[in-house]
Design an enzyme around this catalytic site. Structure first.
Site, PDB file in Angstrom:
ATOM      1  N   GLU A  89      24.143 -14.681  30.603  1.00 54.15           N
ATOM      2  CA  GLU A  89      23.452 -14.004  31.240  1.00 54.15           C
ATOM      3  C   GLU A  89      25.014 -13.350  29.270  1.00 54.15           C
ATOM      4  OE1 GLU A  89      23.706 -10.701  34.472  1.00 54.15           O
ATOM      5  OE2 GLU A  89      25.446 -12.047  34.313  1.00 54.15           O
ATOM      6  N   CYS A 102      30.522 -11.901  24.171  1.00 53.01           N
ATOM      7  CA  CYS A 102      31.415 -13.113  25.174  1.00 53.01           C
ATOM      8  C   CYS A 102      29.437 -13.944  24.979  1.00 53.01           C
ATOM      9  CB  CYS A 102      31.267 -12.565  26.577  1.00 53.01           C
ATOM     10  SG  CYS A 102      32.288 -13.445  27.432  1.00 53.01           S
ATOM     11  N   CYS A 109      28.055 -22.807  37.816  1.00 50.29           N
ATOM     12  CA  CYS A 109      29.272 -23.358  37.177  1.00 50.29           C
ATOM     13  C   CYS A 109      30.111 -23.935  38.543  1.00 50.29           C
ATOM     14  CB  CYS A 109      30.553 -22.002  36.995  1.00 50.29           C
ATOM     15  SG  CYS A 109      31.899 -22.721  36.149  1.00 50.29           S
ATOM     16  N   CYS A 113      35.275 -21.218  41.406  1.00 58.12           N
ATOM     17  CA  CYS A 113      36.921 -20.242  41.190  1.00 58.12           C
ATOM     18  C   CYS A 113      36.610 -19.069  42.456  1.00 58.12           C
ATOM     19  CB  CYS A 113      36.870 -19.918  40.041  1.00 58.12           C
ATOM     20  SG  CYS A 113      37.639 -21.004  38.733  1.00 58.12           S
ATOM     21  N   CYS A 116      35.257 -15.699  41.123  1.00 53.99           N
ATOM     22  CA  CYS A 116      34.307 -15.454  39.741  1.00 53.99           C
ATOM     23  C   CYS A 116      33.419 -14.978  40.988  1.00 53.99           C
ATOM     24  CB  CYS A 116      34.791 -16.686  39.285  1.00 53.99           C
ATOM     25  SG  CYS A 116      32.982 -17.112  38.163  1.00 53.99           S
ATOM     26  N   GLY A 156      29.488 -19.887  33.169  1.00 53.87           N
ATOM     27  CA  GLY A 156      30.317 -21.268  32.680  1.00 53.87           C
ATOM     28  C   GLY A 156      31.443 -21.779  32.098  1.00 53.87           C
ATOM     29  N   CYS A 332      34.608  -8.442  33.464  1.00 52.48           N
ATOM     30  CA  CYS A 332      35.357 -10.297  33.319  1.00 52.48           C
ATOM     31  C   CYS A 332      35.198 -10.287  34.767  1.00 52.48           C
ATOM     32  CB  CYS A 332      36.127 -10.319  33.111  1.00 52.48           C
ATOM     33  SG  CYS A 332      37.042  -9.978  31.340  1.00 52.48           S
TER      34      CYS A 332
END
Ligand code: SF4
Length: 350
Positions: A89, A102, A109, A113, A116, A156, A332
């Site tokens: 994305e 962005c 990834c 985390c 996320c 990522g 985010c």
């Protein structure tokens, strides 16, 4: 050869290896990145023979767009196909004085985390340089508004895909390509210490660091890479990054998770940490953007405000990120381009 992914120097080498003069690379760069050409036939100032050879041996191929969504607030999100069922994305955030793109650097990834959405989906693969710069190429040529800033803050960890990311950064900065200034291109990292040192040497753009916690004990949980590169090592690498001018500050990103890392005590500890380590910095606070089954909550506004006020009183420039595009899951921490989106599109087309 997909020429979209070649930096100026790589394109020059490629042209020279084909018996062409080095200036051909500059012409190609301008056609591809400034004018957005995707067919060699459009490149009218190139010799016909050269163009015919390019048609045979080369291509200009950005990733294919699967979805294009526009939020009520004007934020735009593209879902790109990167093969084998993987999608990534890219988000454009328009503001009155700038337009920020962005960009993603990996499909999934490895850092994982827990707050996320991308981290929850696991890791699929690194993107190629063509797939990374292809996101900017696409945005530049479909948007009415210029892309003035690029942040590598999408899906990522960019510094874990270093060899593909650096040529993409070089293209963003190159006068014959996108001509962005170093200050307008930001790499956001969770703290891959050896690669921060390499970036300082190879392509010192602006650096944002996902801090999220003032102690190793809490950061080990929120940013698991911290177990490998703890805060002390991270802070030393940031001091080294800031050492030569003109890099003048680090932006610390700090996601606020209700009851986890958002108390006044946490804010005081954050201020103590960066003062003790003498890091010139700004803070960007990101109230958590919920996604299904995340297990975390967004703090109430007074708590967010109090956290920001404490950092401001301690002398730090502190901003609270406005949530943009949450109605299209573009905010985010919400990016998770999985294949289900593609299935939906296919079904709709049928
Ligand atoms: S926050 Fe960044 S580094 Fe952490 S899992 Fe998500 S994409 Fe990866």
């Amino acid at each position: 050869m997909n020429l979209l992914g070649l930096s100026a120097s790589a394109l020059t080498e490629w042209c020279v290896a084909r018996g062409e003069k080095p200036f051909r690379a500059r012409q190609l760069l301008k056609w591809i990145h400034q004018r957005g050409a995707s067919a060699f036939g459009e490149m009218t100032d190139l010799a016909k023979e050269f163009r015919a050879g390019l048609d045979t041996d080369a291509e200009i191929r950005p990733p294919e767009v699967l979805q294009d969504n526009v939020s009520e607030d004007g934020t735009r999100k593209w879902l790109f196909d990167v093969g084998n069922g993987n999608a990534i994305e890219t988000v454009f955030i328009p503001e009155t004085d700038r337009g920020t793109l962005c960009i993603s650097s990996q499909a999934g990834c490895t850092v994982a985390c827990p707050f996320c959405s991308t981290g929850r989906q696991g890791f699929n693969r690194n993107l190629t340089t063509a797939e990374i710069i292809g996101q900017l190429w696409w945005a530049r040529h479909v948007l009415d508004q210029p892309v003035s800033n690029v942040v590598m803050m999408g899906m990522g960890e960019p510094l874990l895909n270093y060899d593909a990311v650096v040529p993409a950064l070089q293209l963003m900065l190159a006068d014959d390509a996108y001509g962005l200034s170093r200050r307008k291109v930001t790499v956001s990292t969770s703290g891959v210490v050896p690669m921060i040192d390499r970036l300082a040497r190879d392509c010192p753009v602006s650096l944002a660091v996902s801090l999220h916690a003032p102690t190793d004990a809490l950061r080990d949980v929120l940013v698991p890479l911290n177990k490998k590169y703890p805060l002390k090592d991270l802070m030393s690498s940031l001091r080294r990054y800031l050492d030569p001018a003109p890099r003048d500050f680090i932006t610390f990103e700090y996601v606020l998770l209700d009851g986890v890392n958002d108390s006044i005590e946490h804010a005081k500890a954050v201020a103590r940490l960066v003062k003790h380590e003498e890091i010139s910095c700004k803070f960007n606070l990101i109230p958590f953007n919920p996604f299904p089954n995340s297990g975390y909550r967004k703090p109430a506004w007074p708590k967010t405000r109090a956290f920001a006020d404490l950092l401001t009183q301690e002398g730090f420039i502190t901003t609270i990120r406005k949530t943009r595009g949450d109605d299209i899951d573009a905010a985010c921490g919400q990016l998770a381009g999985d294949i289900q989106d593609r299935t939906r599109i296919t079904m709709r087309m049928k």
